[in-house]
Write a protein that holds these residues in place. Sequence first.
Motif, PDB file in Angstrom:
ATOM      1  N   LEU A   1       0.854  -1.182   0.000  1.00  0.00           N
ATOM      2  CA  LEU A   1       0.000   0.000   0.000  1.00  0.00           C
ATOM      3  C   LEU A   1       0.893   1.235   0.000  1.00  0.00           C
ATOM      4  CD1 LEU A   1      -2.820  -0.627   2.653  1.00  0.00           C
ATOM      5  CD2 LEU A   1      -3.111  -0.384   0.178  1.00  0.00           C
ATOM      6  N   HIS A   2       0.790   2.058  -1.031  1.00  0.00           N
ATOM      7  CA  HIS A   2       1.504   3.341  -1.087  1.00  0.00           C
ATOM      8  C   HIS A   2       0.498   4.476  -0.893  1.00  0.00           C
ATOM      9  CE1 HIS A   2       4.729   0.941  -2.834  1.00  0.00           C
ATOM     10  NE2 HIS A   2       5.525   1.990  -2.816  1.00  0.00           N
ATOM     11  N   ARG A   3       0.905   5.470  -0.115  1.00  0.00           N
ATOM     12  CA  ARG A   3       0.040   6.623   0.131  1.00  0.00           C
ATOM     13  C   ARG A   3       0.841   7.899  -0.063  1.00  0.00           C
ATOM     14  NH1 ARG A   3      -4.134   7.206   5.240  1.00  0.00           N
ATOM     15  NH2 ARG A   3      -4.878   9.308   4.806  1.00  0.00           N
ATOM     16  N   GLY A   4       0.194   8.904  -0.641  1.00  0.00           N
ATOM     17  CA  GLY A   4       0.840  10.190  -0.839  1.00  0.00           C
ATOM     18  C   GLY A   4      -0.182  11.308  -0.801  1.00  0.00           C
ATOM     19  N   TYR A   5       0.296  12.532  -0.771  1.00  0.00           N
ATOM     20  CA  TYR A   5      -0.579  13.702  -0.660  1.00  0.00           C
ATOM     21  C   TYR A   5      -0.224  14.751  -1.706  1.00  0.00           C
ATOM     22  CZ  TYR A   5      -1.878  11.799   3.880  1.00  0.00           C
ATOM     23  OH  TYR A   5      -2.339  10.977   4.882  1.00  0.00           O
ATOM     24  N   ARG A   6      -1.244  15.429  -2.204  1.00  0.00           N
ATOM     25  CA  ARG A   6      -1.009  16.607  -3.015  1.00  0.00           C
ATOM     26  C   ARG A   6      -0.840  17.785  -2.064  1.00  0.00           C
ATOM     27  NH1 ARG A   6      -4.316  19.126  -8.238  1.00  0.00           N
ATOM     28  NH2 ARG A   6      -3.254  21.152  -8.155  1.00  0.00           N
ATOM     29  N   PRO A   7       0.236  18.528  -2.172  1.00  0.00           N
ATOM     30  CA  PRO A   7       0.475  19.616  -1.215  1.00  0.00           C
ATOM     31  C   PRO A   7      -0.684  20.614  -1.195  1.00  0.00           C
ATOM     32  CG  PRO A   7       2.422  19.221  -2.540  1.00  0.00           C
ATOM     33  CD  PRO A   7       1.321  18.415  -3.163  1.00  0.00           C
TER      34      PRO A   7
END
Length: 239
Positions: free
Chosen positions: A229-235
Amino acid sequence: MTRAELDKSPADVAAMFDSIAGRYDLLNDVLSLGQDRQWRRAAVRAVEAYSGELVLDLAAGTGTSSEALTGNGARVIACDFSQGMLSEGARRRGGAVSGGVACVAGDALELPFEDAAFDAVTISFGLRNVQDTDRALREMYRVTKPGGRVVICEFSHIPVRAVDRVYSGYLMAALPRIAGLFSDNTGAYGYLSESIMDWPDQPGLAARMQRAGWTRVAWRNLTLGVVALHRGYRPAELY
């Protein structure tokens, strides 16, 4: 068309999934020994969708994950370029718009949505099937609101190389044969095996996400790294 090649022509991959839509979910259960349900539940928890949010479930297939994402009141767009998969999901739910889920046909490389339209975007077991992974990651970034997040659930690589080699052998030899007991299209599952082996490892995918603009990227292994599971955010925008 029975088998997509690793050049991943969108038309070929869509046709391949159309051909196995009716038994796709059953075969996932069989081939993963039931683990796919746990993986999808983990992805839903990682998205953390709640009431008032709009979520894009990309490569949604029959919409199994999409339904689970509505549990806390979120609205979900189930998007896939396989008309056969979407139609099968709509048939099961009694319509293309039902229970907080709306089905929309679309290509991950050119999503039919406005900029910053979604609070969260997720894709499970579909990113490795697109022709241009980096472009897809940028498109997902484009349609996510500032401050929003992405969750990617995808097959990956077991960190212990010797164990990963054994697992790869299972994928190439056993998976198509077992699939042949339930489906005439063993070629499709040969392709799926190859696409998993060809996929980057966990740090490799994280780096590609960062190049697409995602920040605070992290991953968590499931089932020893068979899936990650990879998770990221848009600033968030600064004013």
